[in-house]
Design a protein around this motif. Structure first.
Motif, PDB file in Angstrom:
ATOM      1  N   PHE A 156      77.046 132.862 -42.785  1.00  0.00           N
ATOM      2  CA  PHE A 156      76.037 133.039 -43.820  1.00  0.00           C
ATOM      3  C   PHE A 156      76.666 133.402 -45.160  1.00  0.00           C
ATOM      4  CE2 PHE A 156      73.501 136.225 -46.165  1.00  0.00           C
ATOM      5  CZ  PHE A 156      72.523 135.376 -46.661  1.00  0.00           C
ATOM      6  N   ALA A 157      77.597 134.359 -45.169  1.00  0.00           N
ATOM      7  CA  ALA A 157      78.202 134.859 -46.410  1.00  0.00           C
ATOM      8  C   ALA A 157      79.631 134.361 -46.535  1.00  0.00           C
ATOM      9  CB  ALA A 157      78.162 136.378 -46.446  1.00  0.00           C
ATOM     10  N   ILE A 158      79.933 133.724 -47.659  1.00  0.00           N
ATOM     11  CA  ILE A 158      81.275 133.175 -47.918  1.00  0.00           C
ATOM     12  C   ILE A 158      81.751 133.666 -49.270  1.00  0.00           C
ATOM     13  CG2 ILE A 158      82.662 131.077 -48.167  1.00  0.00           C
ATOM     14  CD1 ILE A 158      79.313 130.686 -46.563  1.00  0.00           C
ATOM     15  N   VAL A 159      83.020 134.057 -49.350  1.00  0.00           N
ATOM     16  CA  VAL A 159      83.649 134.456 -50.611  1.00  0.00           C
ATOM     17  C   VAL A 159      84.719 133.425 -50.950  1.00  0.00           C
ATOM     18  CG1 VAL A 159      84.994 136.207 -51.824  1.00  0.00           C
ATOM     19  CG2 VAL A 159      83.210 136.900 -50.227  1.00  0.00           C
ATOM     20  N   ILE A 160      84.611 132.811 -52.148  1.00  0.00           N
ATOM     21  CA  ILE A 160      85.631 131.889 -52.643  1.00  0.00           C
ATOM     22  C   ILE A 160      86.401 132.654 -53.708  1.00  0.00           C
ATOM     23  CG2 ILE A 160      86.130 129.634 -53.622  1.00  0.00           C
ATOM     24  CD1 ILE A 160      83.394 128.705 -52.725  1.00  0.00           C
ATOM     25  N   CYS A 161      87.646 132.971 -53.404  1.00  0.00           N
ATOM     26  CA  CYS A 161      88.444 133.835 -54.274  1.00  0.00           C
ATOM     27  C   CYS A 161      89.634 133.069 -54.824  1.00  0.00           C
ATOM     28  CB  CYS A 161      88.913 135.061 -53.483  1.00  0.00           C
ATOM     29  SG  CYS A 161      89.971 136.175 -54.425  1.00  0.00           S
ATOM     30  N   GLY A 162      89.894 133.226 -56.118  1.00  0.00           N
ATOM     31  CA  GLY A 162      91.044 132.576 -56.730  1.00  0.00           C
ATOM     32  C   GLY A 162      91.017 132.723 -58.238  1.00  0.00           C
ATOM     33  N   PRO A 163      92.143 132.526 -58.893  1.00  0.00           N
ATOM     34  CA  PRO A 163      92.198 132.658 -60.349  1.00  0.00           C
ATOM     35  C   PRO A 163      91.452 131.541 -61.057  1.00  0.00           C
ATOM     36  CG  PRO A 163      94.284 131.832 -59.500  1.00  0.00           C
ATOM     37  CD  PRO A 163      93.452 132.173 -58.311  1.00  0.00           C
TER      38      PRO A 163
ATOM     39  N   ILE B  74      86.338 134.452 -46.029  1.00  0.00           N
ATOM     40  CA  ILE B  74      87.012 134.310 -47.317  1.00  0.00           C
ATOM     41  C   ILE B  74      87.788 132.999 -47.366  1.00  0.00           C
ATOM     42  CG2 ILE B  74      88.713 135.329 -48.888  1.00  0.00           C
ATOM     43  CD1 ILE B  74      87.998 138.051 -47.655  1.00  0.00           C
ATOM     44  N   ILE B  75      87.601 132.250 -48.450  1.00  0.00           N
ATOM     45  CA  ILE B  75      88.381 131.042 -48.736  1.00  0.00           C
ATOM     46  C   ILE B  75      89.213 131.333 -49.979  1.00  0.00           C
ATOM     47  CG2 ILE B  75      88.296 128.616 -49.402  1.00  0.00           C
ATOM     48  CD1 ILE B  75      85.707 128.366 -47.875  1.00  0.00           C
ATOM     49  N   SER B  76      90.518 131.270 -49.833  1.00  0.00           N
ATOM     50  CA  SER B  76      91.421 131.607 -50.932  1.00  0.00           C
ATOM     51  C   SER B  76      91.874 130.335 -51.639  1.00  0.00           C
ATOM     52  CB  SER B  76      92.636 132.377 -50.402  1.00  0.00           C
ATOM     53  OG  SER B  76      93.513 132.707 -51.450  1.00  0.00           O
ATOM     54  N   MET B  77      91.777 130.349 -52.963  1.00  0.00           N
ATOM     55  CA  MET B  77      92.198 129.213 -53.779  1.00  0.00           C
ATOM     56  C   MET B  77      93.405 129.623 -54.617  1.00  0.00           C
ATOM     57  SD  MET B  77      89.989 126.833 -53.019  1.00  0.00           S
ATOM     58  CE  MET B  77      90.199 125.637 -54.350  1.00  0.00           C
ATOM     59  N   THR B  78      94.235 128.652 -54.966  1.00  0.00           N
ATOM     60  CA  THR B  78      95.410 128.892 -55.796  1.00  0.00           C
ATOM     61  C   THR B  78      95.282 128.115 -57.092  1.00  0.00           C
ATOM     62  OG1 THR B  78      96.585 127.078 -54.702  1.00  0.00           O
ATOM     63  CG2 THR B  78      96.895 129.283 -53.800  1.00  0.00           C
ATOM     64  N   ASN B  79      96.231 128.362 -58.028  1.00  0.00           N
ATOM     65  CA  ASN B  79      96.221 127.654 -59.299  1.00  0.00           C
ATOM     66  C   ASN B  79      96.384 126.162 -59.096  1.00  0.00           C
ATOM     67  OD1 ASN B  79      95.822 129.621 -61.247  1.00  0.00           O
ATOM     68  ND2 ASN B  79      97.955 130.284 -61.155  1.00  0.00           N
ATOM     69  N   ILE B  80      95.975 125.393 -60.097  1.00  0.00           N
ATOM     70  CA  ILE B  80      96.089 123.939 -60.037  1.00  0.00           C
ATOM     71  C   ILE B  80      97.553 123.545 -59.884  1.00  0.00           C
ATOM     72  CG2 ILE B  80      95.663 121.787 -61.273  1.00  0.00           C
ATOM     73  CD1 ILE B  80      93.499 123.265 -62.823  1.00  0.00           C
ATOM     74  N   GLN B  81      97.833 122.709 -58.884  1.00  0.00           N
ATOM     75  CA  GLN B  81      99.187 122.241 -58.663  1.00  0.00           C
ATOM     76  C   GLN B  81      99.424 120.947 -59.445  1.00  0.00           C
ATOM     77  OE1 GLN B  81     101.412 124.095 -56.756  1.00  0.00           O
ATOM     78  NE2 GLN B  81      99.713 125.534 -56.910  1.00  0.00           N
ATOM     79  N   ILE B  82     100.490 120.938 -60.261  1.00  0.00           N
ATOM     80  CA  ILE B  82     100.777 119.759 -61.086  1.00  0.00           C
ATOM     81  C   ILE B  82     101.702 118.804 -60.336  1.00  0.00           C
ATOM     82  CG2 ILE B  82     101.678 118.953 -63.277  1.00  0.00           C
ATOM     83  CD1 ILE B  82      99.072 120.507 -63.463  1.00  0.00           C
ATOM     84  N   SER B  83     102.902 119.246 -60.049  1.00  0.00           N
ATOM     85  CA  SER B  83     103.856 118.430 -59.309  1.00  0.00           C
ATOM     86  C   SER B  83     105.015 119.327 -58.906  1.00  0.00           C
ATOM     87  CB  SER B  83     104.380 117.248 -60.147  1.00  0.00           C
ATOM     88  OG  SER B  83     105.022 117.721 -61.312  1.00  0.00           O
ATOM     89  N   ASN B  84     105.666 118.957 -57.799  1.00  0.00           N
ATOM     90  CA  ASN B  84     106.826 119.698 -57.313  1.00  0.00           C
ATOM     91  C   ASN B  84     106.522 121.188 -57.133  1.00  0.00           C
ATOM     92  OD1 ASN B  84     108.375 117.322 -57.405  1.00  0.00           O
ATOM     93  ND2 ASN B  84     108.941 117.686 -59.536  1.00  0.00           N
ATOM     94  N   ASN B  85     105.277 121.477 -56.712  1.00  0.00           N
ATOM     95  CA  ASN B  85     104.858 122.853 -56.452  1.00  0.00           C
ATOM     96  C   ASN B  85     104.978 123.752 -57.677  1.00  0.00           C
ATOM     97  OD1 ASN B  85     104.350 122.273 -53.744  1.00  0.00           O
ATOM     98  ND2 ASN B  85     106.486 122.591 -53.199  1.00  0.00           N
ATOM     99  N   LYS B  86     104.768 123.205 -58.879  1.00  0.00           N
ATOM    100  CA  LYS B  86     104.801 123.994 -60.107  1.00  0.00           C
ATOM    101  C   LYS B  86     103.402 124.060 -60.690  1.00  0.00           C
ATOM    102  CE  LYS B  86     109.575 122.936 -61.480  1.00  0.00           C
ATOM    103  NZ  LYS B  86     110.416 122.371 -62.559  1.00  0.00           N
ATOM    104  N   SER B  87     102.987 125.243 -61.075  1.00  0.00           N
ATOM    105  CA  SER B  87     101.699 125.402 -61.723  1.00  0.00           C
ATOM    106  C   SER B  87     101.886 125.304 -63.227  1.00  0.00           C
ATOM    107  CB  SER B  87     101.076 126.755 -61.358  1.00  0.00           C
ATOM    108  OG  SER B  87     101.884 127.799 -61.850  1.00  0.00           O
TER     109      SER B  87
END
Length: 394
Positions: A208-215, A360-373
């Protein structure tokens, strides 16, 4: 010779033949007029051997153990059509079998590691489920389980059937999600966003309750909005997802003080103390009018302070209550048609009791390429990447 068609006499061609077919023609012959019966010449045919028909069709598809599966298959379909004859369309048993068998080969090609009897049971369940209610599908599973006896318990059998359904649905959901995200022309890899959409779907289906967490710019709102579009897609609707199309109402809870958001007591000169409703009551009242063809979603968007954390704990209540309750004593049932989502950047002020009640669903910064934000790139390169992203896409 002439024949009457719609009260009109029509010349009858001598080469014309009229065929009348019926399951039990001998019983219905008594209802025919004597003049018609004098022209009819009955021809009797034997009932087809359903088991032999299924075996031959499965052998032509190179299905292993076709003789064993054929007997189970024929018994299951015959039992189901007799048990649910009032709810199923007026089709012969053979037509049901033919439709089911036509899909067995394509499913077995997609899932070569799954045994043929499980695929046959899954396809029977999927075919007849479309015509039955939710309560009747439980009886349908019991009939298929008793016919195939693949597992010891009905619960294990249901898990195996649902596992195939989940695989089929996940593939289609990923396909539709890729198509929707590609429409935004986002110049970043979208695989991690698609995986997050699939994770969000299954979390919402079971919680029922979901938290989407990330910058910021991590795609929190994007995955929810994309999932909303995916569940409206006709191709995905055909796979019968657990969630209905979403109706989302957003409350930016940190944009005003808590009394305006959640209501407060007002001292009225004539009526005394009365409750003044806030924005959340207006949104919940609106969501309560959403039809059961949709899943109503209440989304809280913004930072969660310690005071808001306490409010969410009170709002969610206990797991045994199966309802959420406001400080105005209004309550709302927590069923499959109503979900709550919190979008926030940090869990630092979340009380432990609130974390225990949410998935909880954890999100990260947008990935550009080669694992660099973006933060890891030089300023000039980062500005180039940002300029390539359409406004409002994230």
């Amino acid at each position: 010779p002439r024949i009457t068609i719609s009260s009109r006499l029509v010349d009858l061609n001598k080469n014309c033949r009229i065929l009348i077919t019926s399951d039990y023609l001998d019983c219905k012959m008594k209802t025919f007029p004597p003049q018609l019966r004098s022209f009819i010449r009955p021809i009797s045919l034997m009932k087809p051997d359903y088991q032999k028909y299924v075996e031959v069709r499965l052998q032509s598809m190179n299905v292993k153990n076709s003789s064993i599966i054929g007997s189970k298959f024929a018994f299951a379909v015959t039992s189901i059509t007799q048990f649910f004859h009032e709810d199923l369309p007026n089709k012969s048993i053979l037509s049901h079998m033919t439709q089911i068998i036509n899909f067995i080969y394509s499913v077995s090609q997609k899932h070569p590691n799954v045994s043929s009897d499980i695929i046959a049971a899954y396809q029977i369940y999927l075919h007849f489920k479309n015509f039955l209610t939710e309560q009747q599908t439980e009886s349908l599973l019991e009939l298929i389980h008793s016919s195939f006896r693949i597992t010891d318990t009905l619960q294990d059998f249901s898990k195996q059937i649902n596992a195939i359904i989940e695989i089929e649905f996940n593939e289609k959901l990923k396909e539709v999600a890729f198509r929707e995200l590609n429409k935004l022309n986002i110049s970043i890899p979208i695989e991690h966003l698609v995986n997050s959409i699939v994770q969000l779907y299954h979390t919402m289906a079971n919680s029922f309750a979901i938290v989407i967490c990330g910058p910021s710019n991590s795609g929190k709102s994007l995955i929810l909005n994309t999932l909303q579009k995916c569940l409206d897609d006709p191709e995905l609707i055909e796979t019968q997802p657990l969630l209905k199309p979403l109706k989302i109402r957003t409350l930016y809870h940190a944009s005003d003080d808590q009394s305006s958001m959640f209501g407060h007591v007002v001292n009225d000169l004539s009526l005394g103390q009365i409750w003044s409703y806030g924005q959340i009551q207006a949104i919940l009242t609106n969501l309560s009018t959403v039809k059961k063809d949709y899943t109503a979603v209440l989304k809280f968007d913004g930072p969660v302070s310690s005071s808001y954390g306490r409010f969410f704990c009170e709002f969610l209540g206990t797991n045994d209550a199966h309802k959420c309750q406001l400080n105005s004593l209004d309550s709302y049932p927590t069923n499959s048609h109503f979900k709550m989502i919190i979008e926030t950047e940090s869990l630092s002020d979340f009380p432990p009791s609130l974390i225990a009640k949410c998935h909880i669903i954890s999100m990260t910064n947008i990935q550009i390429s080669n694992n660099k934000s973006l933060a890891d790139l030089p300023l000039s390169k980062a500005l180039e990447k940002v300029s390539d992203i359409p406004k409002g896409s994230l």
